[in-house]
Write an enzyme that holds these catalytic residues in place. Structure first.
Site, mmCIF file in Angstrom:
data_model
loop_
_atom_site.group_PDB
_atom_site.id
_atom_site.type_symbol
_atom_site.label_atom_id
_atom_site.label_comp_id
_atom_site.label_asym_id
_atom_site.label_seq_id
_atom_site.Cartn_x
_atom_site.Cartn_y
_atom_site.Cartn_z
ATOM 1 N N HIS B 67 15.615 23.062 -26.673
ATOM 2 C CA HIS B 67 14.498 22.631 -25.796
ATOM 3 C C HIS B 67 13.694 21.625 -26.694
ATOM 4 O O HIS B 67 12.864 20.986 -26.030
ATOM 5 C CB HIS B 67 13.605 23.752 -25.474
ATOM 6 C CG HIS B 67 13.220 24.572 -26.529
ATOM 7 N ND1 HIS B 67 14.369 25.432 -27.054
ATOM 8 C CD2 HIS B 67 12.062 25.007 -27.203
ATOM 9 C CE1 HIS B 67 13.628 26.136 -28.277
ATOM 10 N NE2 HIS B 67 12.342 25.879 -28.158
ATOM 11 N N LEU B 115 19.477 29.762 -26.136
ATOM 12 C CA LEU B 115 19.446 29.860 -27.428
ATOM 13 C C LEU B 115 20.666 30.582 -28.583
ATOM 14 O O LEU B 115 21.270 31.430 -27.887
ATOM 15 C CB LEU B 115 17.990 30.509 -27.865
ATOM 16 C CG LEU B 115 16.839 29.566 -27.462
ATOM 17 C CD1 LEU B 115 15.530 30.376 -27.579
ATOM 18 C CD2 LEU B 115 16.918 28.293 -28.164
ATOM 19 N N ASP B 145 12.852 29.649 -34.866
ATOM 20 C CA ASP B 145 12.470 31.075 -35.549
ATOM 21 C C ASP B 145 12.852 31.983 -34.493
ATOM 22 O O ASP B 145 13.481 33.215 -34.683
ATOM 23 C CB ASP B 145 11.311 31.151 -36.065
ATOM 24 C CG ASP B 145 9.924 30.740 -35.341
ATOM 25 O OD1 ASP B 145 9.139 30.909 -35.531
ATOM 26 O OD2 ASP B 145 10.148 30.369 -34.273
ATOM 27 N N LEU B 177 5.731 30.877 -33.313
ATOM 28 C CA LEU B 177 5.508 31.388 -31.811
ATOM 29 C C LEU B 177 6.569 31.211 -31.092
ATOM 30 O O LEU B 177 7.436 30.105 -31.035
ATOM 31 C CB LEU B 177 4.320 30.338 -31.201
ATOM 32 C CG LEU B 177 3.075 30.669 -31.801
ATOM 33 C CD1 LEU B 177 2.089 29.559 -31.392
ATOM 34 C CD2 LEU B 177 2.584 32.143 -31.799
ATOM 35 N N LYS B 236 3.510 25.004 -34.608
ATOM 36 C CA LYS B 236 3.666 24.534 -33.387
ATOM 37 C C LYS B 236 2.818 23.446 -32.799
ATOM 38 O O LYS B 236 1.617 23.850 -32.885
ATOM 39 C CB LYS B 236 4.155 25.608 -32.496
ATOM 40 C CG LYS B 236 4.903 25.577 -31.202
ATOM 41 C CD LYS B 236 5.380 26.921 -30.589
ATOM 42 C CE LYS B 236 6.137 26.596 -29.380
ATOM 43 N NZ LYS B 236 6.661 28.056 -28.970
ATOM 44 N N HIS B 250 3.993 27.027 -24.952
ATOM 45 C CA HIS B 250 5.279 26.739 -24.872
ATOM 46 C C HIS B 250 5.727 26.267 -23.692
ATOM 47 O O HIS B 250 5.534 26.653 -22.700
ATOM 48 C CB HIS B 250 6.018 28.175 -25.318
ATOM 49 C CG HIS B 250 7.490 27.885 -25.119
ATOM 50 N ND1 HIS B 250 8.253 27.782 -26.271
ATOM 51 C CD2 HIS B 250 8.385 27.978 -24.334
ATOM 52 C CE1 HIS B 250 9.635 27.674 -25.894
ATOM 53 N NE2 HIS B 250 9.686 27.616 -24.590
ATOM 54 N N GLU B 355 33.113 37.797 -30.625
ATOM 55 C CA GLU B 355 33.664 36.971 -29.803
ATOM 56 C C GLU B 355 32.798 35.771 -29.239
ATOM 57 O O GLU B 355 33.164 34.789 -28.997
ATOM 58 C CB GLU B 355 33.923 37.829 -28.425
ATOM 59 C CG GLU B 355 35.200 38.762 -28.654
ATOM 60 C CD GLU B 355 34.297 40.190 -29.261
ATOM 61 O OE1 GLU B 355 33.104 40.201 -29.476
ATOM 62 O OE2 GLU B 355 35.331 40.988 -29.700
ATOM 63 N N PHE B 380 37.096 41.856 -23.584
ATOM 64 C CA PHE B 380 35.830 41.429 -24.482
ATOM 65 C C PHE B 380 35.524 39.885 -24.309
ATOM 66 O O PHE B 380 34.678 39.540 -25.058
ATOM 67 C CB PHE B 380 36.560 41.791 -25.835
ATOM 68 C CG PHE B 380 36.806 43.120 -26.233
ATOM 69 C CD1 PHE B 380 38.070 43.504 -26.734
ATOM 70 C CD2 PHE B 380 36.367 44.214 -25.546
ATOM 71 C CE1 PHE B 380 38.593 44.885 -26.851
ATOM 72 C CE2 PHE B 380 36.640 45.639 -25.487
ATOM 73 C CZ PHE B 380 37.662 45.981 -26.320
ATOM 74 N N ARG B 462 49.676 43.537 -21.100
ATOM 75 C CA ARG B 462 50.156 44.475 -22.389
ATOM 76 C C ARG B 462 51.590 44.901 -22.169
ATOM 77 O O ARG B 462 52.277 44.524 -23.317
ATOM 78 C CB ARG B 462 49.038 45.629 -22.399
ATOM 79 C CG ARG B 462 49.646 46.473 -23.430
ATOM 80 C CD ARG B 462 48.443 47.636 -23.512
ATOM 81 N NE ARG B 462 48.974 48.760 -24.756
ATOM 82 C CZ ARG B 462 49.447 49.861 -24.322
ATOM 83 N NH1 ARG B 462 49.631 50.357 -23.458
ATOM 84 N NH2 ARG B 462 50.098 50.536 -25.553
#
Lengths: 612, 612
Positions: B67, B115, B145, B177, B236, B250, B355, B380, B462
């Site tokens: 962002h 993120l 953070d 923040l 920030k 934000h 993964e 998975f 399998r």
């Protein structure tokens, strides 16, 4: 101590017996945890009312290393809740003793087997004990070292520390070997100790086969003011010389010949039945929360985002559903879960940017009778797909809410757009999927979701949309609303959420040109209102579905699955989206009012030309 | 130093200008990283050939905090690669300057915005530099953070340490923040330092707005023998007094009035254009790998699991595709990626049970021109859905391989069964999905996947299945194989993978009773061989699709979407699976040969009775 040795032998016997008989399973992974679990259940540390697994005072035990299920079953055989005959049904079709734990076995707290999920589930149960039911039970989670690579474990570790879950105790079975070879840290316990303690947990390193050390560790853990991880050095395959610490023996059952050898090594097996200590009988000390009044009605024409109506609905229905708990992943000012948080902060739990752990905690809360409503952006729910997938096998009652659906969110661009969430949630076998188009239907459907027992997904919209329903309207699951209808309807346009409003705009434009369309609000995407859809298909010349979602697995495919695809046309997002204004993007993806009008006109021409 | 201050002001100006003009964006998240990024790009630490973004010697910069895109664009404006006019197209429809970085902007290494994914991508690029291309470039990843809560970041941190990625440098912008409030640790840099260093990274804590400290940190980081995290305390909204460290700002652009205020505070803006230092010109020092011979042919009738054929195929095609890199998540002895590992260990990277990071690393490797083949159990892969979703926006060339598809894996039970993977991969807009039924087609399709540019998913089985194709047969993407056909075909049965073999068994049984069915091997699920399907629908009375997969979003829905659903019947897994023998489960889910025969007989009766 002598009895503990006998007990361990018996457990080893049961593990080898059941897996050899089944011809499959993970005996070596079970054998490394024997002393740890024997001590826990039969050393007096674990309090559980075996006649009443749902007793709210019970401690809880979760096998995050779910492939150690035969150990779980063996423990409960010793506890007298399974016969040896029943134990032999391991992995057999129809037996509750499945290859990995499922709820059909009443002493499996949750379905596990996809690694790295158990600690989150345990954290959810711990949160319930510490903050909601206010009961002193403990939650124990058995983890394997291999699964410590899963990021979701570290999410749980962080959140457990943040929420001061001193009632959460992890037991980390460090047997050095993963499935195909050595783990990243092997037997270096200090590697785990350093990492886990850096997150604010108490850590206790022990020899996982030494009863003195194990007992001391549980004693310490039970007194700890921090979440505790007992880090135990163990030997995979412990107790059978030709299995101990051997590579290539993960998930391999013993042959008959090997089993005979192993029995020789174990020697005489003494049958034991040992009761598990019962917990004290306490009543949940839930805080009586002061009910906050919240009674705004929505009026037709008012512009309200369904995501906001979601937050308001939670507050409105909470008095009727005091078991609701709300979780959100750092976006509550966008999902509007913050509205609930403002009114009932005691029942809101911030989960930060960790969606997997959030869903795992919801599973835990649901297992303790709560009704979790879990929200983030629809796109970010994909982060938790494996946790959602596994949640269905725990047969839980959780409500997932994805906001910012579709390209209509606008300028933020594709990373924030939910375009595959309907497909994802449809793939959960028994899910219910609701997609309200206005504030009234949102409120009603949030209440339906709370009433319903099972996994429900609600999709909400970022932008404001007009209220189109009277506040008294009801919205049963599996229903739909035919909101424009005449006996001159040429085609049927089906929308949901933002596209329902585009359909209404298209309706007006077409009406002005003398073309009538039926408009259906498909607020229940699963189950579908098949009757209404079939009626529309028989009474109009074609159905056009319009969805702010990619084509695969979405509304069009759901409708076509039920009513055929002969005369069903699909408008959906068929191009990689970009940044742009919502209206521009709806046009670009051809799911706007303009696109609907175009489609109707084109189809009309086509049908007239070829006399369809 | 004076120039750095001017530069920072200019960057702040660009950030505020572009976001205010766009009316949206995340200015405050950009402002906290200004000095950090200005120092990196223009302080001589970052070496990049701006005229040639694909120069293999370039350092790489990934904005994991996607962002902060306006900062990225501002930096490149100062570098002379964007004009101010172009900068003003931020977030406008059609501009490469999207709300979050996408590859349309040539200086965005990858699409980010969900993120916690950037460090994995960076780790993949770093692995390429250290182990494959053997080039001394560095990889810098800017993190927020708030995203440190994501487990996937800790997966990347673990794996980066394990692989000794001393060429990987993270810059952690600790502005306290998150989106809706303070992060878990606020400005407590020691919390991050303790945790990150416990995983074996070098950590350097600094004031993120102090150029001396920043420069020293980059100096140290570049000399470090460990992966390095620069942990920077920042503000920030830094640089604009009414924005600094304020909650509720934000993702909010400034109003016109606020912008004017901010400009007053910034004072005079001096336009600068600063070149970025070019890297030394070196050629990739790839090891010349000794080619390992591997030439076994498969003979019709041989029993070979397609998962094994996958592993063997990798070895066979590697000489033709020396850019192949193979990744697996602790299950290479199950997926048979281990066969490749055995022959070309230098091109195999164990990713352990993580993964998400594995897929992120694959994205990174692909961006550096490699062809990653990424395997784990199909079930998975759902763990990495968000990473897969984002991978499409990076326009990468990655091959995902999911083994242990369906209930036919047997006794391990539902946690290990991939039953929603086809739905998941179909929801990736431009994915290709291949599902070979035997070893020959597997080998051919692995080669097709390697040739194809884009995201490909291959589903493997399998259990062993008979080879049914001649070794010379070809399998083009988008094709299918009609393997039983006559002019007496009553119905068409479409299978893939395990169900293709059930269809063949059903064929024999029905033939013995005088009923003929067409059998189609739908090895290409996406794109579909629509022509052959339509032909079958016109030449036979109905199509029956059979899939070892849940109904939603799978083969039936894909087929119905293309050829209509009027006479298309679907056998799929409609019940929650359990443990059991493969044959038992196939029967239970009614996707076995017996179920196909039953279905054919029932439909036959129905069609005769009602003279359809």
């Amino acid at each position: 101590m002598k009895e503990l040795a006998e007990l361990s032998k018996l457990l080893r016997y049961y593990i080898l017996l059941s897996t050899t008989n089944a011809g499959s399973g993970h005996p070596t992974s079970c054998l490394s945890s024997v002393e740890l679990m024997a001590s826990l259940l039969f050393g007096g540390f674990f309090h559980f009312d075996a006649d009443n697994p749902d007793n709210p005072n019970n401690d809880r035990l979760i096998f995050s290393k779910g492939h150690a299920a035969p150990l779980l079953y063996s423990l409960w055989t010793v506890a007298g809740k399974l016969t040896e005959q029943e134990l032999l049904t391991l992995r057999k079709f129809g037996s509750p003793l499945e290859g990995h734990p499922v709820r059909a076995f009443p002493y499996a707290e949750a379905a596990t087997g996809s690694l790295g999920q158990g600690l989150s589930i345990g954290a959810g149960i711990a949160i319930n004990g510490k903050y909601i039911d206010i009961l002193p039970y403990r939650v124990f989670v058995l983890l394997g070292d291999s699964e410590m690579a899963e990021g979701s474990v570290w999410e749980a570790i962080q959140l457990a520390s943040y929420y001061k879950l001193d009632n959460l105790i992890g037991i980390l079975d460090v047997n050095r070997l993963g499935q195909r070879g050595e783990t990243m840290y092997g037997w270096d316990l200090s590697a785990y100790e350093k990492r886990i303690s850096s997150f604010g947990w108490k850590t206790i390193c022990i020899d996982g086969h030494n009863f003195d050390e194990i007992f001391k560790a549980y004693d310490e853990a039970l007194k700890s003011k921090l979440p505790t991880m007992i880090i135990a050095k163990t030997v995979k395959g412990k107790g059978v010389s030709f299995l101990e610490d051997r590579e290539g023996r993960h998930g391999v059952a013993l042959s008959e010949a090997e089993f005979k050898e192993a029995l020789k090594e174990l020697g005489e097996i003494k049958r034991l039945t040992i009761s598990i200590k019962k917990p004290d009988s306490l009543k949940p000390k839930q805080q009586a929360l002061e009910i906050k009044e919240f009674t705004n009605r929505y009026n037709i024409g008012e512009m309200v985002a369904t995501r906001r109506a979601y937050g308001e609905a939670l507050v409105k229905i909470f008095p009727e559903f005091p078991d609701i708990v709300v979780l959100d992943a750092e976006v509550s000012n966008s999902t509007y879960a913050e509205i609930f948080k403002k009114h009932y902060p005691e029942r809101f739990f911030e989960c930060f940017v960790a969606e997997q752990n959030m869903v795992g905690m919801a599973v835990g809360l649901s297992l303790r009778g709560k009704i979790p409503f879990v929200s983030t952006f629809a796109a970010f729910l994909t982060r938790a797909f494996d946790h959602i997938r596994m949640a269905q096998y725990s047969e839980v009652n959780i409500k997932l809410v994805g906001s910012h659906a579709g390209v209509s969110i606008g300028q933020d661009g594709p990373s924030q757009m939910g375009l595959e969430d309907i497909a994802m949630m449809r793939s959960i076998l028994n899910s219910v999927i609701l997609y309200p188009s206005d504030a009234v239907s949102t409120e009603k459907l949030v209440r339906e979701a709370a009433k319903y027992k099972g996994i429900v997904y609600i999709r909400t919209t970022r932008s404001t949309t007009p209220v189109i329903y009277s506040y008294d309207e009801e919205f049963p699951i599996g229903g739909s609303k035919v909101i424009r209808k005449s006996d001159k309807d040429l085609f049927t346009v089906i929308g949901a959420g933002i596209t329902l409003h585009e359909a209404l705009k298209a309706y007006e434009e077409l009406k002005n040109r003398g073309i009538f369309i039926r408009v259906i609000d498909l607020y229940s995407l699963k189950p579908l209102d098949v009757e209404t859809l079939k009626e529309a298909l028989s009474e109009t010349e074609a159905i056009i579905t319009v969805e702010d979602h990619y084509p695969a697995g979405g509304i069009a495919e759901a409708v076509k699955s039920e009513v055929g695809a002969e005369r069903v046309y699909s408008l959906a997002c068929r191009k990689t989206p970009k940044s742009g204004a919502p209206e521009e993007l709806l046009d670009y993806e051809e799911i706007s009012a303009k696109a609907i009008v175009d489609c109707v006109n084109k189809l009309n021409k086509l049908f007239r030309k070829y006399k369809i």
